[in-house]
Scaffold this motif. Structure first.
Motif, PDB file in Angstrom:
ATOM      1  N   LEU A  40     -33.549  25.626  31.290  1.00  0.00           N
ATOM      2  CA  LEU A  40     -33.052  26.138  33.478  1.00  0.00           C
ATOM      3  C   LEU A  40     -31.460  27.545  33.064  1.00  0.00           C
ATOM      4  CD1 LEU A  40     -32.377  22.464  34.915  1.00  0.00           C
ATOM      5  CD2 LEU A  40     -33.871  23.819  35.631  1.00  0.00           C
ATOM      6  N   THR A  41     -30.734  27.258  32.283  1.00  0.00           N
ATOM      7  CA  THR A  41     -29.740  28.046  31.404  1.00  0.00           C
ATOM      8  C   THR A  41     -30.268  29.642  31.486  1.00  0.00           C
ATOM      9  OG1 THR A  41     -28.779  27.193  30.008  1.00  0.00           O
ATOM     10  CG2 THR A  41     -27.860  26.193  32.265  1.00  0.00           C
ATOM     11  N   ALA A  42     -31.475  29.333  31.124  1.00  0.00           N
ATOM     12  CA  ALA A  42     -32.038  31.000  30.691  1.00  0.00           C
ATOM     13  C   ALA A  42     -32.820  32.230  31.431  1.00  0.00           C
ATOM     14  CB  ALA A  42     -32.836  30.747  28.736  1.00  0.00           C
ATOM     15  N   ASP A  43     -32.103  32.704  30.952  1.00  0.00           N
ATOM     16  CA  ASP A  43     -32.550  34.561  31.726  1.00  0.00           C
ATOM     17  C   ASP A  43     -34.350  34.061  31.146  1.00  0.00           C
ATOM     18  OD1 ASP A  43     -30.588  34.806  33.404  1.00  0.00           O
ATOM     19  OD2 ASP A  43     -29.718  36.300  32.301  1.00  0.00           O
ATOM     20  N   ARG A  44     -35.089  34.184  32.208  1.00  0.00           N
ATOM     21  CA  ARG A  44     -36.034  34.603  31.291  1.00  0.00           C
ATOM     22  C   ARG A  44     -37.058  36.121  32.575  1.00  0.00           C
ATOM     23  NH1 ARG A  44     -38.711  29.913  30.382  1.00  0.00           N
ATOM     24  NH2 ARG A  44     -40.277  31.076  29.472  1.00  0.00           N
ATOM     25  N   CYS A  45     -37.897  36.528  31.841  1.00  0.00           N
ATOM     26  CA  CYS A  45     -38.297  37.688  32.343  1.00  0.00           C
ATOM     27  C   CYS A  45     -39.400  37.336  33.574  1.00  0.00           C
ATOM     28  CB  CYS A  45     -40.073  38.130  32.151  1.00  0.00           C
ATOM     29  SG  CYS A  45     -40.800  36.818  32.101  1.00  0.00           S
ATOM     30  N   TYR A  46     -38.894  36.569  34.227  1.00  0.00           N
ATOM     31  CA  TYR A  46     -39.852  35.987  36.450  1.00  0.00           C
ATOM     32  C   TYR A  46     -38.862  34.689  36.878  1.00  0.00           C
ATOM     33  CZ  TYR A  46     -40.514  31.570  33.221  1.00  0.00           C
ATOM     34  OH  TYR A  46     -41.056  30.399  32.966  1.00  0.00           O
ATOM     35  N   LYS A  47     -37.382  34.929  35.555  1.00  0.00           N
ATOM     36  CA  LYS A  47     -36.255  34.082  36.640  1.00  0.00           C
ATOM     37  C   LYS A  47     -35.060  34.772  36.234  1.00  0.00           C
ATOM     38  CE  LYS A  47     -36.210  29.895  34.386  1.00  0.00           C
ATOM     39  NZ  LYS A  47     -34.613  29.814  33.535  1.00  0.00           N
TER      40      LYS A  47
END
Length: 401
Positions: A286-293
């Motif tokens: 939840l706290t990580a940046d992803r390529c889609y969020k």
């Protein structure tokens, strides 16, 4: 020695290479870095190493307050021998700076090892548990001596290396959670290794599914769920895998209500390790940046964990996890009621809303400030208003570790 002579001979500039135990350092006169400095007594070898490692080249010492030469310059050599509470606190800050530097180095080495592990698995090689256990021993030591630094580093993320960093962070967060729950050191170590391995099956998932920049279709999600079974197969081929390590991997997507995967375990079928793993895995995702969020703030993630308590997550363990992390975990950027931005550096278990912070930015003037460390529990004028996203202000928290 007369009073006038003592006054003129009071201070002396010396090379950092000549610093000795017992010297009272007044100021830094030459350095390659930009350390925050307050006067203090050099009371340990660690302090000497800390000053050198932080780029200090030359310091000014106060001979009248230094132990090593007091007999030469004072008529009463027994006076002022005990370091003041302020001196002890300053030396502690030096030691913490050295510990942070060592933790940062260790974390970088762990990332390199994790990258090599994933690369070898993609080639179909068998997991070599030995280097993971060796690294885990060092990481566990660091978590026991400086947990705040490790949690800070887990906040410094790169969305393009999510799989590697997520596994490393889950391992560290699990180990820190185990420390908080007072589990045995061996169990904590196995939790950490289990975290490092928990997503290894994802190397078998097609990139177009694994890195899809959007919501997965039901068919794609079915493919994604197979990463757990692939991971189990990978561990079954390796030697030295313990029950705890295997449980972290096998059960981190199970739920208390039986709606998880791959086996739909529920209630008492889920042991302590399983319940811990689910909480930690979801929190870090939840706290990580992803390529889609974009990753959410810790307080938002805590809210989701609380909402899922009793159904997806163990209610008591969620409460304990939040206490373990702190309401504002280290590495969190917070806005103070004065309009200043600060990074949480150390938690305060006795006053969770008043951690030690490093003030760095003014939202009023929209400019960086001279870095200042303050303990909010001792500051009558500063108070946290809310947590904020560093990206909103273009702030890279890694530069302030």
């Amino acid at each position: 020695m007369s009073t006038s002579q003592l006054s003129t001979a009071k201070f002396k500039n010396i090379s950092i290479q000549d610093i000795k135990l017992g010297m009272f350092v007044v100021s830094v006169t030459r350095q390659t870095g930009d350390i925050e400095f307050k006067p203090g007594l050099v009371s340990s070898a660690t302090t000497c190493r800390s000053l050198r490692s932080m780029g200090v080249l030359e310091v000014k010492i106060d001979l009248t307050r230094s132990k090593h030469q007091q007999e030469e310059i004072l008529e009463n050599p027994e006076s002022n021998l005990a370091p003041s509470p302020q001196s002890q606190e300053i030396m502690s800050s030096f030691e913490k700076a050295e510990a942070r530097k060592q933790t940062q180095k260790l974390y970088a080495e762990a990332k390199t090892l994790q990258t090599k592990l994933l690369a070898s698995l993609k080639k179909g090689e068998v997991v070599d548990i030995a280097p993971l256990e060796e690294m885990a021993d060092e990481l566990v030591d660091s978590i026991f001596t400086n947990p705040d630094a490790m949690i800070y580093l887990s906040r410094i993320r790169d969305k393009d290396t999510y799989l590697m960093e997520h596994s490393l962070n889950v391992g560290m967060l699990l180990a820190n959670f185990g420390r908080y729950l007072k589990l045995s050191r061996q169990m904590i170590k196995e939790l950490l290794v289990g975290g490092l391995l928990h997503d290894t099956g994802k190397v078998m998932i097609p990139d177009e599914v694994l890195h899809k920049p959007g919501r997965l279709t039901p068919e794609e999600f079915d493919i994604m769920k197979t990463h757990v079974e692939y991971g189990i197969q990978i561990l079954d081929k390796a030697e030295g895998i313990t029950k705890t390590m295997r449980t972290v991997l096998a059960n981190h997507h199970e739920r208390l209500d039986g709606l998880g995967y791959p086996r739909g375990l529920q209630g008492l079928e889920l042991c302590l390790v399983s319940r811990m793993s689910t909480i930690v895995d979801v929190y870090d995702a939840l706290t990580a940046d992803r390529c889609y969020k974009k990753g959410m703030q810790a307080t938002q993630a805590f809210r989701i964990l609380l909402q899922g308590s009793g159904t997806q997550f163990d209610e008591l363990l969620v409460s304990k996890f939040i206490k373990c992390m702190g309401i504002h975990p280290t590495g969190t950027l917070v806005k103070l009621k004065s309009g200043k931005l600060a990074i949480v550096i150390e938690r305060n278990d006795s006053a969770p809303l008043q951690p030690v912070v490093k003030i760095i930015y003014s939202t009023v003037g929209k400019h960086y400030l001279d870095v200042k460390m303050i303990d909010l529990a001792r500051s009558p004028t500063e108070e946290i208003e809310c947590a904020v996203d560093p990206k909103e202000f273009g702030i890279d928290i890694s530069k302030f570790f």
